[in-house]
Motif scaffolding. Structure first.
Motif, PDB file in Angstrom:
ATOM      1  N   GLY A  71       6.196  49.066  60.445  1.00 57.63           N
ATOM      2  CA  GLY A  71       5.831  50.133  59.499  1.00 57.63           C
ATOM      3  C   GLY A  71       7.340  50.977  59.610  1.00 57.63           C
ATOM      4  N   GLU A  72       8.078  51.762  57.948  1.00 59.14           N
ATOM      5  CA  GLU A  72       8.801  52.276  58.174  1.00 59.14           C
ATOM      6  C   GLU A  72       8.523  54.201  57.827  1.00 59.14           C
ATOM      7  OE1 GLU A  72      11.662  50.888  55.270  1.00 59.14           O
ATOM      8  OE2 GLU A  72       9.593  51.048  53.883  1.00 59.14           O
ATOM      9  N   TYR A  73       9.408  54.572  58.059  1.00 58.51           N
ATOM     10  CA  TYR A  73       9.148  56.233  58.249  1.00 58.51           C
ATOM     11  C   TYR A  73      10.714  56.389  57.643  1.00 58.51           C
ATOM     12  CZ  TYR A  73       5.520  54.768  61.061  1.00 58.51           C
ATOM     13  OH  TYR A  73       4.802  53.765  61.707  1.00 58.51           O
ATOM     14  N   HIS A  74      10.819  57.988  56.807  1.00 60.47           N
ATOM     15  CA  HIS A  74      11.966  58.209  56.229  1.00 60.47           C
ATOM     16  C   HIS A  74      12.159  59.620  56.458  1.00 60.47           C
ATOM     17  CE1 HIS A  74      12.765  55.176  53.811  1.00 60.47           C
ATOM     18  NE2 HIS A  74      11.971  54.786  53.602  1.00 60.47           N
ATOM     19  N   PHE A  75      12.945  59.932  56.946  1.00 57.40           N
ATOM     20  CA  PHE A  75      12.660  62.260  57.407  1.00 57.40           C
ATOM     21  C   PHE A  75      13.661  62.585  56.086  1.00 57.40           C
ATOM     22  CE2 PHE A  75      10.701  59.361  60.834  1.00 57.40           C
ATOM     23  CZ  PHE A  75       9.754  59.797  60.783  1.00 57.40           C
ATOM     24  N   ALA A  76      13.653  63.010  55.269  1.00 60.70           N
ATOM     25  CA  ALA A  76      14.657  62.907  54.414  1.00 60.70           C
ATOM     26  C   ALA A  76      15.902  64.658  55.152  1.00 60.70           C
ATOM     27  CB  ALA A  76      14.475  63.215  53.128  1.00 60.70           C
ATOM     28  N   ALA A  77      14.525  65.339  55.532  1.00 55.70           N
ATOM     29  CA  ALA A  77      16.428  66.716  55.744  1.00 55.70           C
ATOM     30  C   ALA A  77      16.539  66.187  57.286  1.00 55.70           C
ATOM     31  CB  ALA A  77      14.635  67.878  56.287  1.00 55.70           C
ATOM     32  N   LYS A  78      16.509  65.865  57.929  1.00 54.42           N
ATOM     33  CA  LYS A  78      16.623  65.807  59.368  1.00 54.42           C
ATOM     34  C   LYS A  78      17.613  63.942  59.341  1.00 54.42           C
ATOM     35  CE  LYS A  78      13.536  67.074  63.053  1.00 54.42           C
ATOM     36  NZ  LYS A  78      12.729  67.733  62.252  1.00 54.42           N
ATOM     37  N   SER A 197       6.576  72.903  67.659  1.00 50.68           N
ATOM     38  CA  SER A 197       7.396  72.850  66.691  1.00 50.68           C
ATOM     39  C   SER A 197       5.888  72.445  65.659  1.00 50.68           C
ATOM     40  CB  SER A 197       8.001  72.369  66.285  1.00 50.68           C
ATOM     41  OG  SER A 197       8.390  72.163  64.603  1.00 50.68           O
ATOM     42  N   GLY A 198       5.445  73.041  64.401  1.00 51.50           N
ATOM     43  CA  GLY A 198       4.041  71.927  63.716  1.00 51.50           C
ATOM     44  C   GLY A 198       2.521  72.457  64.427  1.00 51.50           C
ATOM     45  N   GLY A 199       2.787  73.103  65.987  1.00 48.22           N
ATOM     46  CA  GLY A 199       1.787  73.401  66.540  1.00 48.22           C
ATOM     47  C   GLY A 199       1.536  72.716  67.643  1.00 48.22           C
ATOM     48  N   GLU A 200       0.553  72.490  68.556  1.00 42.03           N
ATOM     49  CA  GLU A 200       0.839  72.519  70.063  1.00 42.03           C
ATOM     50  C   GLU A 200       1.011  70.722  69.286  1.00 42.03           C
ATOM     51  OE1 GLU A 200      -1.339  73.702  73.299  1.00 42.03           O
ATOM     52  OE2 GLU A 200       0.213  75.238  73.263  1.00 42.03           O
ATOM     53  N   ILE A 201      -0.381  70.407  68.530  1.00 44.94           N
ATOM     54  CA  ILE A 201      -0.958  69.011  68.788  1.00 44.94           C
ATOM     55  C   ILE A 201      -0.632  69.061  67.448  1.00 44.94           C
ATOM     56  CG2 ILE A 201      -3.084  66.972  67.924  1.00 44.94           C
ATOM     57  CD1 ILE A 201      -4.381  69.310  70.033  1.00 44.94           C
ATOM     58  N   LYS A 202      -0.344  67.548  67.007  1.00 43.77           N
ATOM     59  CA  LYS A 202       0.329  67.264  65.334  1.00 43.77           C
ATOM     60  C   LYS A 202      -0.140  66.895  64.990  1.00 43.77           C
ATOM     61  CE  LYS A 202       4.867  68.425  67.960  1.00 43.77           C
ATOM     62  NZ  LYS A 202       4.066  70.066  68.337  1.00 43.77           N
ATOM     63  N   GLY A 203      -0.921  66.646  63.401  1.00 48.00           N
ATOM     64  CA  GLY A 203      -1.645  65.578  63.151  1.00 48.00           C
ATOM     65  C   GLY A 203      -2.400  65.502  63.854  1.00 48.00           C
ATOM     66  N   THR A 204      -4.099  65.343  62.891  1.00 49.66           N
ATOM     67  CA  THR A 204      -5.112  65.148  63.021  1.00 49.66           C
ATOM     68  C   THR A 204      -6.562  63.789  63.105  1.00 49.66           C
ATOM     69  OG1 THR A 204      -5.930  65.294  61.234  1.00 49.66           O
ATOM     70  CG2 THR A 204      -5.255  67.589  61.928  1.00 49.66           C
ATOM     71  N   PRO A 205      -7.681  63.736  63.477  1.00 47.91           N
ATOM     72  CA  PRO A 205      -8.571  62.420  62.831  1.00 47.91           C
ATOM     73  C   PRO A 205      -8.131  61.834  61.509  1.00 47.91           C
ATOM     74  CG  PRO A 205      -9.365  64.442  64.236  1.00 47.91           C
ATOM     75  CD  PRO A 205      -8.416  64.819  64.306  1.00 47.91           C
ATOM     76  N   ALA A 255       4.883  63.335  59.517  1.00 46.00           N
ATOM     77  CA  ALA A 255       4.864  64.178  58.921  1.00 46.00           C
ATOM     78  C   ALA A 255       5.272  65.057  60.601  1.00 46.00           C
ATOM     79  CB  ALA A 255       3.397  65.118  58.501  1.00 46.00           C
ATOM     80  N   SER A 256       4.182  64.228  61.288  1.00 47.95           N
ATOM     81  CA  SER A 256       3.935  65.014  62.584  1.00 47.95           C
ATOM     82  C   SER A 256       5.585  63.842  63.583  1.00 47.95           C
ATOM     83  CB  SER A 256       2.480  64.010  63.552  1.00 47.95           C
ATOM     84  OG  SER A 256       1.531  63.962  62.777  1.00 47.95           O
ATOM     85  N   ALA A 257       6.149  63.019  63.271  1.00 46.80           N
ATOM     86  CA  ALA A 257       6.815  62.236  64.307  1.00 46.80           C
ATOM     87  C   ALA A 257       7.904  63.239  63.556  1.00 46.80           C
ATOM     88  CB  ALA A 257       7.395  61.243  63.983  1.00 46.80           C
ATOM     89  N   ASP A 258       8.113  64.058  62.218  1.00 49.56           N
ATOM     90  CA  ASP A 258       9.234  65.053  61.911  1.00 49.56           C
ATOM     91  C   ASP A 258       9.048  66.015  62.943  1.00 49.56           C
ATOM     92  OD1 ASP A 258      10.994  65.792  59.996  1.00 49.56           O
ATOM     93  OD2 ASP A 258      10.399  67.333  59.828  1.00 49.56           O
ATOM     94  N   LYS A 259       8.260  66.487  63.381  1.00 50.79           N
ATOM     95  CA  LYS A 259       8.093  68.147  64.494  1.00 50.79           C
ATOM     96  C   LYS A 259       8.378  66.952  66.623  1.00 50.79           C
ATOM     97  CE  LYS A 259       6.919  70.191  61.650  1.00 50.79           C
ATOM     98  NZ  LYS A 259       8.012  70.789  60.398  1.00 50.79           N
ATOM     99  N   ILE A 260       7.831  65.675  66.261  1.00 46.73           N
ATOM    100  CA  ILE A 260       7.924  65.304  67.212  1.00 46.73           C
ATOM    101  C   ILE A 260       9.956  65.172  68.200  1.00 46.73           C
ATOM    102  CG2 ILE A 260       8.060  63.449  69.000  1.00 46.73           C
ATOM    103  CD1 ILE A 260       5.104  64.823  68.639  1.00 46.73           C
ATOM    104  N   PHE A 261      10.007  64.800  67.123  1.00 48.95           N
ATOM    105  CA  PHE A 261      12.106  64.757  66.896  1.00 48.95           C
ATOM    106  C   PHE A 261      11.929  66.256  67.247  1.00 48.95           C
ATOM    107  CE2 PHE A 261      12.190  61.544  63.860  1.00 48.95           C
ATOM    108  CZ  PHE A 261      12.810  60.646  63.902  1.00 48.95           C
TER     109      PHE A 261
END
Ligand code: OOG
Ligand code: NI
Length: 267
Positions: A71-78, A197-205, A255-261
């Motif tokens: 898979g590939e992912y883009h993070f424009a702001a970062k 950042s983005g809440g303690e838990i990023k992402g949902t079921p 969206a979650s990875a963006d916050k994990i960074f």
């Protein structure tokens, strides 16, 4: 290149805990709750999009061990681009590799990083130990701080070089925890600080993946002119949910990875 995937991860782990002492304690906290060792969901690596050390050069170490691009992912702001890799043996950790897009950065950042990378001997990049070889250059604290003002990611790689940025516990495999909330509560009770950042838990079921992480340890680093204490590496926790076919989702969520960074941001 390594010929043994288990040896590669064992070496990455040794190097990671050397600058992330809290990881060993977290590992014990969660690992002591089950018979087997803690299972790793994935690790992550960081680099720059320069030919010599780009994402593809790091990925080559894993492709040689049978990993496949998934898979590939883009993070424009970062200004980051990433791919993830999986091994046909589902028990092997997934690998998330990102690179900073230098062409989108300032001339100062691009020139500084290009100079650092030029100091890496060509043969070092394909050597067995490259993925846990740290820095191959000298950088001053002032340069680190100037990089930090523009890109936390660039500053982190300049200070720490090539090593696992984090390991990730597979919460699905933990015997004594049923949810990520429970894991987070246990961690906080034990005094660990979480990335909020983005809440303690990023992402949902709904996106089939929930993630949380500690804030990176503060650890001493040797700059060319000083020794300083800065964020090193962190520990992540991931709970995956089944797709309609019944198989657990194996990808990442941008969206979650963006916050994990941001787990390596200054506290
Ligand atoms: C990678 C952040 C993304 C995830 O699991 O979404 C990530 C990094 O901090 O280098 O690891
Ligand atoms: Ni991760």
């Amino acid at each position: 290149m390594h010929t043994d995937v288990n040896a590669l991860f064992a070496n990455l782990w040794q190097d990671y805990v050397a600058v992330t002492p809290s990881a060993k304690k977290v590992h014990q906290l969660l690992g002591s709750s089950q018979q087997d060792d803690v299972i790793n969901d994935h690790i992550a690596l960081r680099t720059f999009n320069l030919e010599k050390v780009g994402l593809a050069k790091l990925a080559a170490h894993f492709l040689a061990l049978g990993y496949e691009e998934c898979g590939e992912y883009h993070f424009a702001a970062k200004k980051l681009y990433a791919k993830h890799f999986e091994h046909p043996d589902r028990n092997q950790p997934k690998v998330f590799i990102s690179e900073l897009l230098l062409d989108k950065c300032s001339a100062f950042l691009r020139d500084t990083i290009t100079e650092l990378v030029a100091q890496i001997p060509d043969e070092a990049v394909t050597a067995d130990n490259f993925l846990y070889s740290g820095t191959h250059w000298q950088v001053s604290q002032a340069t680190y701080e100037k990089l930090l003002a523009e890109s936390e990611y660039a500053a982190w790689v300049a200070a720490w070089g090539y090593r696992a940025n984090h390991f990730t516990v597979s919460v699905n495999e933990l015997a004594s925890f049923d949810s990520l909330e429970q894991v987070n509560t246990a961690l906080k009770h034990a005094g660990f600080l979480l990335n909020t950042s983005g809440g303690e838990i990023k992402g949902t079921p709904d996106v089939y993946l929930e993630q949380s992480s500690t804030l990176a340890d503060l650890h001493q680093v040797q700059f060319s002119d000083t020794v300083a204490t800065i964020p090193s590496c962190f520990y992540e926790f991931a709970r995956r949910y089944p797709l309609s076919c019944g198989m657990l989702y194996t990808g990442f969520v941008a969206a979650s990875a963006d916050k994990i960074f941001e787990s390596t941001n200054a506290r």
